[in-house]
Design a protein around this motif. Structure first.
Motif, PDB file in Angstrom:
ATOM      1  N   ALA B 102       0.849  -1.186   0.000  1.00 62.61           N
ATOM      2  CA  ALA B 102       0.000   0.000   0.000  1.00 62.61           C
ATOM      3  C   ALA B 102       0.882   1.232   0.000  1.00 62.61           C
ATOM      4  O   ALA B 102       2.028   1.178   0.445  1.00 62.61           O
ATOM      5  CB  ALA B 102      -0.892   0.006   1.237  1.00 62.61           C
ATOM      6  N   GLY B 103       0.367   2.294  -0.534  1.00 64.41           N
ATOM      7  CA  GLY B 103       1.184   3.510  -0.552  1.00 64.41           C
ATOM      8  C   GLY B 103       0.350   4.711  -0.942  1.00 64.41           C
ATOM      9  O   GLY B 103      -0.890   4.653  -0.932  1.00 64.41           O
ATOM     10  N   GLN B 117      -3.396  13.620  -5.225  1.00 70.55           N
ATOM     11  CA  GLN B 117      -2.801  12.581  -4.410  1.00 70.55           C
ATOM     12  C   GLN B 117      -3.892  11.590  -3.987  1.00 70.55           C
ATOM     13  O   GLN B 117      -5.048  11.976  -3.818  1.00 70.55           O
ATOM     14  CB  GLN B 117      -2.182  13.213  -3.162  1.00 70.55           C
ATOM     15  CG  GLN B 117      -1.053  12.422  -2.563  1.00 70.55           C
ATOM     16  CD  GLN B 117      -0.439  13.161  -1.380  1.00 70.55           C
ATOM     17  OE1 GLN B 117      -1.167  13.561  -0.473  1.00 70.55           O
ATOM     18  NE2 GLN B 117       0.873  13.331  -1.402  1.00 70.55           N
ATOM     19  N   GLY B 118      -3.533  10.337  -3.866  1.00 74.51           N
ATOM     20  CA  GLY B 118      -4.529   9.376  -3.386  1.00 74.51           C
ATOM     21  C   GLY B 118      -3.880   8.114  -2.877  1.00 74.51           C
ATOM     22  O   GLY B 118      -2.785   7.752  -3.310  1.00 74.51           O
ATOM     23  N   VAL B 174       3.850   9.563 -12.187  1.00 74.53           N
ATOM     24  CA  VAL B 174       3.311   9.576 -10.828  1.00 74.53           C
ATOM     25  C   VAL B 174       4.446   9.186  -9.879  1.00 74.53           C
ATOM     26  O   VAL B 174       5.406   8.517 -10.276  1.00 74.53           O
ATOM     27  CB  VAL B 174       2.139   8.595 -10.648  1.00 74.53           C
ATOM     28  CG1 VAL B 174       0.931   9.052 -11.439  1.00 74.53           C
ATOM     29  CG2 VAL B 174       2.547   7.189 -11.053  1.00 74.53           C
ATOM     30  N   THR B 175       4.301   9.616  -8.642  1.00 72.35           N
ATOM     31  CA  THR B 175       5.301   9.263  -7.634  1.00 72.35           C
ATOM     32  C   THR B 175       4.640   8.376  -6.581  1.00 72.35           C
ATOM     33  O   THR B 175       3.578   8.722  -6.062  1.00 72.35           O
ATOM     34  CB  THR B 175       5.860  10.522  -6.957  1.00 72.35           C
ATOM     35  OG1 THR B 175       6.362  11.390  -7.975  1.00 72.35           O
ATOM     36  CG2 THR B 175       6.984  10.166  -5.994  1.00 72.35           C
ATOM     37  N   LEU B 176       5.284   7.218  -6.324  1.00 67.77           N
ATOM     38  CA  LEU B 176       4.771   6.327  -5.279  1.00 67.77           C
ATOM     39  C   LEU B 176       5.544   6.587  -3.998  1.00 67.77           C
ATOM     40  O   LEU B 176       6.775   6.632  -4.003  1.00 67.77           O
ATOM     41  CB  LEU B 176       4.952   4.869  -5.709  1.00 67.77           C
ATOM     42  CG  LEU B 176       4.665   3.829  -4.618  1.00 67.77           C
ATOM     43  CD1 LEU B 176       3.178   3.787  -4.278  1.00 67.77           C
ATOM     44  CD2 LEU B 176       5.171   2.450  -5.037  1.00 67.77           C
ATOM     45  N   ILE B 177       4.800   6.784  -2.919  1.00 66.99           N
ATOM     46  CA  ILE B 177       5.431   6.930  -1.610  1.00 66.99           C
ATOM     47  C   ILE B 177       4.988   5.729  -0.773  1.00 66.99           C
ATOM     48  O   ILE B 177       3.784   5.530  -0.563  1.00 66.99           O
ATOM     49  CB  ILE B 177       4.982   8.235  -0.928  1.00 66.99           C
ATOM     50  CG1 ILE B 177       5.267   9.418  -1.859  1.00 66.99           C
ATOM     51  CG2 ILE B 177       5.683   8.418   0.416  1.00 66.99           C
ATOM     52  CD1 ILE B 177       4.462  10.663  -1.526  1.00 66.99           C
ATOM     53  N   ALA B 178       5.958   4.909  -0.370  1.00 68.68           N
ATOM     54  CA  ALA B 178       5.597   3.695   0.364  1.00 68.68           C
ATOM     55  C   ALA B 178       6.653   3.361   1.391  1.00 68.68           C
ATOM     56  O   ALA B 178       7.753   3.929   1.375  1.00 68.68           O
ATOM     57  CB  ALA B 178       5.437   2.527  -0.620  1.00 68.68           C
ATOM     58  N   ALA B 186      10.190   5.149   1.088  1.00 69.76           N
ATOM     59  CA  ALA B 186      10.737   5.090  -0.262  1.00 69.76           C
ATOM     60  C   ALA B 186       9.863   5.903  -1.195  1.00 69.76           C
ATOM     61  O   ALA B 186       8.646   5.963  -1.019  1.00 69.76           O
ATOM     62  CB  ALA B 186      10.793   3.645  -0.736  1.00 69.76           C
ATOM     63  N   THR B 187      10.453   6.557  -2.142  1.00 70.45           N
ATOM     64  CA  THR B 187       9.678   7.198  -3.192  1.00 70.45           C
ATOM     65  C   THR B 187      10.261   6.742  -4.511  1.00 70.45           C
ATOM     66  O   THR B 187      11.459   6.475  -4.623  1.00 70.45           O
ATOM     67  CB  THR B 187       9.743   8.734  -3.131  1.00 70.45           C
ATOM     68  OG1 THR B 187      11.108   9.127  -3.294  1.00 70.45           O
ATOM     69  CG2 THR B 187       9.174   9.258  -1.838  1.00 70.45           C
ATOM     70  N   ALA B 188       9.383   6.605  -5.512  1.00 73.63           N
ATOM     71  CA  ALA B 188       9.866   6.211  -6.828  1.00 73.63           C
ATOM     72  C   ALA B 188       8.930   6.783  -7.872  1.00 73.63           C
ATOM     73  O   ALA B 188       7.720   6.916  -7.639  1.00 73.63           O
ATOM     74  CB  ALA B 188       9.912   4.697  -6.946  1.00 73.63           C
TER      75      ALA B 188
END
Ligand SMILES: Nc1ncnc2c1ncn2[C@@H]1O[C@H](COP(=O)(O)OP(=O)(O)O)[C@@H](O)[C@H]1O
Ligand SMILES: [Mg+2]
Lengths: 241, 424
Positions: B102-103, B117-118, B174-178, B186-188
């Protein structure tokens, strides 16, 4: 118990429960009939005529007393034996004809032979003979709804006599017929009685029927009130009934 | 005599038609209901397996105990070794690692500021390795709504509804923050290659599909996997076999005290489906019994009314020397003929309808907006062997039983009484 007589009853009593009270339909009826009779039980409605016929025909059991029919003791018969006796030896004719409505005249007459497991070829001949006897061979394929009252009753006679039983029981056979048809079927039955020696026992209060009887038994309130031999129509001798 | 029975039924339609229609209708409904519930069950299992955790899934004990939390800190390490062993010793399944995570998905504007953002659910699967079974299992092509399938690292798929809510289209970044496996952040950055809709509301609202290698990099899960997922090579879920295989696997580690030792779970045991399936089976039982009872009551009453109408006939037949037993048996035989014909026709009609819906499906998406289960909104029936007799047997039984019960009146009545009904 062996018996020379066709039918013999001794002190026959039939009591029906009627709510909390009881109705005595037959009260110590002792009667006997010889083979070949053309006899009738006569009396007002409710006098016990049908009840007597039902017991003699093994459709009902007496409350007390005994009935011997065709050499058998009715009250000792099992359900199966009674069915067997009716099947082989007794024909019934009813006031309302009671043909099976979904079957043709031919099939109605055929029905008792199927119960007797008569082979097909013989069955065919017997059915056509019986329909010939009552003069309705040409209506073999008709369904009861397509037959008149008189024709229906003649089919019912054919059905009752097709197996050539020694005894025919006829309960008010003319009650739903007009005079002409009544005479017609009575003549048919008389002919059966004479030519095939079939014994007839009627229950009736119809004067037309009474006119054909050779013996008249009067029932009143379940008791025998009279038993007389009479002259057959057109014959010499005793008084007509 | 059989001819007489047949003629009677054929000529007297009131004797045959109404009971026949009752049986046809009841049997048809039973078959349709049965296949419908079975279809629901099968579709539910298939979708759950495909988009969730397979037919069986191997995970660490610690992970299994808190599966709902997606506890990737308890993921299996040394996934490749376990995979190899599973492939060798459990060849009934094709094995593939998956990571559920999840992130937060962040959509930046030109200046790098957050535009939208979501929260996102993530499913990481092996999209690119040669020989990976995932492309065939997930069957992404038909689910694609916009854009294309990911072709290289860094490309992801996004639920179409989710993408629309974020206001982005294929090609967007998009940027994933998890959280990583080891508790870090981590962000990617990813590129949205395309959007999907599976027809399973839980999946379609806020999910992303990421290649396994990408996810491992981002989440710091080198050679780790949340679950190693197994799919029956035969294609469909076999409950008993799944349980046997899981038991066989778990027995290998029975002696271990290690909370990170692997454990094999079955599709039904996971996410409490066993209760739900048990409930469905109970429902099926109830439906069949209710239909049976309703049919029985209707046919019994039809039989009773038919008998009243036929007192005369019965009386005459008895007077002609037929035994009560024979008349009774003839009525049951009549009922058996009607029941047989009705059950055959009802089963045929029910199966025809069920097979049609099995092929073409019925779309229930409008009714299932808020469902959170992994379940297709397109409903299919499922015709099993049982469907052939689930309606047939009760239909026949109800007819015969109805006639047998109604016919007992023949014995209760005196023969002379039956005839008495005829006098005027
Ligand atoms: N099954 C029965 N139950 C009760 N009472 C009956 C039954 N059959 C006949 N009865 C009564 O017995 C008496 C004689 O009836 P029945 O033999 O039918 O007379 P009939 O044929 O001379 O008109 C009548 O009072 C009738 O109501
Ligand atoms: Mg009478």
């Amino acid at each position: 118990m062996a018996d020379e007589k066709l039918i013999r009853t001794e002190n026959l009593v039939k009591i029906f429960p009627m709510g909390s009270s009881k109705v005595t339909a037959l009260n110590r009826v002792t009667l006997s009939f010889q083979a070949g009779e053309f006899a009738g039980l006569v009396g007002p409605s409710g006098s016990g005529k049908t009840t007597f016929l039902n017991i003699v025909g093994t459709l009902d059991a007496p409350s007390s007393g005994s009935a011997f029919v065709l050499g058998r003791t009715v009250e000792g018969l099992s359900h199966r034996e009674a069915a067997w006796l009716r099947n082989r030896s007794i024909g019934f004719i009813f006031q309302t004809f009671n043909l099976l409505p979904v079957y043709t005249a031919y099939e109605n007459v055929e029905f008792p032979l199927l119960l007797l497991k008569t082979p097909a070829a013989q069955r065919r001949k017997m059915v056509m003979d019986a329909l010939d006897w009552v003069g309705l061979a040409d209506r073999a394929r008709s369904r009861p709804a397509q037959l008149s009252g008189g024709e229906s009753q003649r089919v019912a006679i054919a059905r009752a006599m097709v197996k050539k039983p020694p005894l025919l029981l006829a309960d008010e056979p003319t009650a739903n017929l007009d005079a002409e048809n009544s005479h017609h079927i009575l003549q048919t039955m008389e002919k059966l009685n004479r030519q095939l020696a079939t014994s007839f026992l009627f229950a009736t209060h119809d004067e037309k029927v009474i006119g054909y009887l050779r013996r008249k038994i009067t029932l009143v309130d379940g008791r025998v009130a009279g038993d007389e031999n009479c002259r057959a129509r057109g014959a010499e001798g005793t008084e007509p009934c | 005599m059989i001819r007489f029975l047949y003629l009677g039924l054929w000529r007297d339609r009131s004797r045959s038609l109404f009971p026949l229609l009752t049986v046809v209708f009841g049997v048809m409904l039973t078959v349709v209901m049965f296949t419908w519930i079975k279809g629901f069950e099968v579709g539910f299992l298939a979708t759950s397996a495909r988009l969730g955790s397979g037919h069986v899934s191997v995970m660490s004990r610690a992970y299994a105990d808190e599966r709902d939390q997606l506890p990737n800190d308890a993921a299996l390490a040394g996934a490749a070794g376990i995979m190899e062993r599973l492939r060798r010793d459990f060849p009934l399944f094709s094995w593939t690692p998956r990571i559920h995570f999840a992130g937060l998905l962040d959509v930046p504007d030109e200046k790098g500021e957050t535009r939208a953002q979501g929260p996102a659910g993530g499913l990481a699967v092996d999209l690119f390795s040669p020989g990976s079974p995932e492309p065939a299992i997930l069957d992404l092509e038909p689910a694609l709504v916009r854009g294309a399938l990911p072709r290289r690292a860094g490309e992801i798929l996004l639920a179409d509804e989710f993408a629309a809510n974020l206001g982005i289209a294929p090609g967007a970044s998009v940027t994933l923050i998890a959280g990583t496996m080891h508790g870090g952040m981590a962000t990617a950055n990813f590129t949205v290659a395309g959007t999907f809709r599976f027809g399973a509301p839980a999946m379609d609202r806020g999910m992303m599909i990421v290649d396994l290698a990408d996810a491992r990099t981002v989440l710091d899960m080198d050679d780790a996997a949340g679950e190693i997922t197994g799919f029956f090579r035969a294609g469909f879920y076999d409950r008993e076999q799944a349980e046997t295989e899981a038991q066989r696997f778990n027995d290998l580690f029975a002696a271990s005290q290690d909370p990170f030792a692997p454990r094999m779970e079955t599709l039904i045991a996971m996410s409490g489906m066993s209760q739900m399936l048990g409930w469905m089976d109970a429902m099926l039982g109830i439906i069949v019994v209710v239909f049976l009872a309703a049919m029985f009551i209707v046919l019994w009453n039809t039989g009773l009314m038919g008998n009243i109408r036929r007192y005369g006939e019965i009386g005459v037949r008895l007077a002609m020397g037929e035994t009560k037993g024979r008349v009774y048996r003839a009525m049951i035989a009549e009922a058996a003929v009607v029941g047989l014909a009705g059950s055959l026709i009802g089963t045929a009609l029910g199966l025809a309808l069920a097979l049609y819906v099995q092929e073409h499906g019925l779309d229930f998406s409008a009714m299932m907006r808020n469902a959170s289960m992994l379940m297709s909104t397109k409903l299919h029936t499922h015709v099993t062997g049982t469907a052939y007799f689930i309606g047939f047997v009760p239909g026949l039984a109800a007819t015969v039983l109805g006639a047998a019960t109604a016919g007992r009146a023949i014995y209760k009545r005196q023969t002379s009484r039956l005839l008495k009904e005829l006098e005027t």
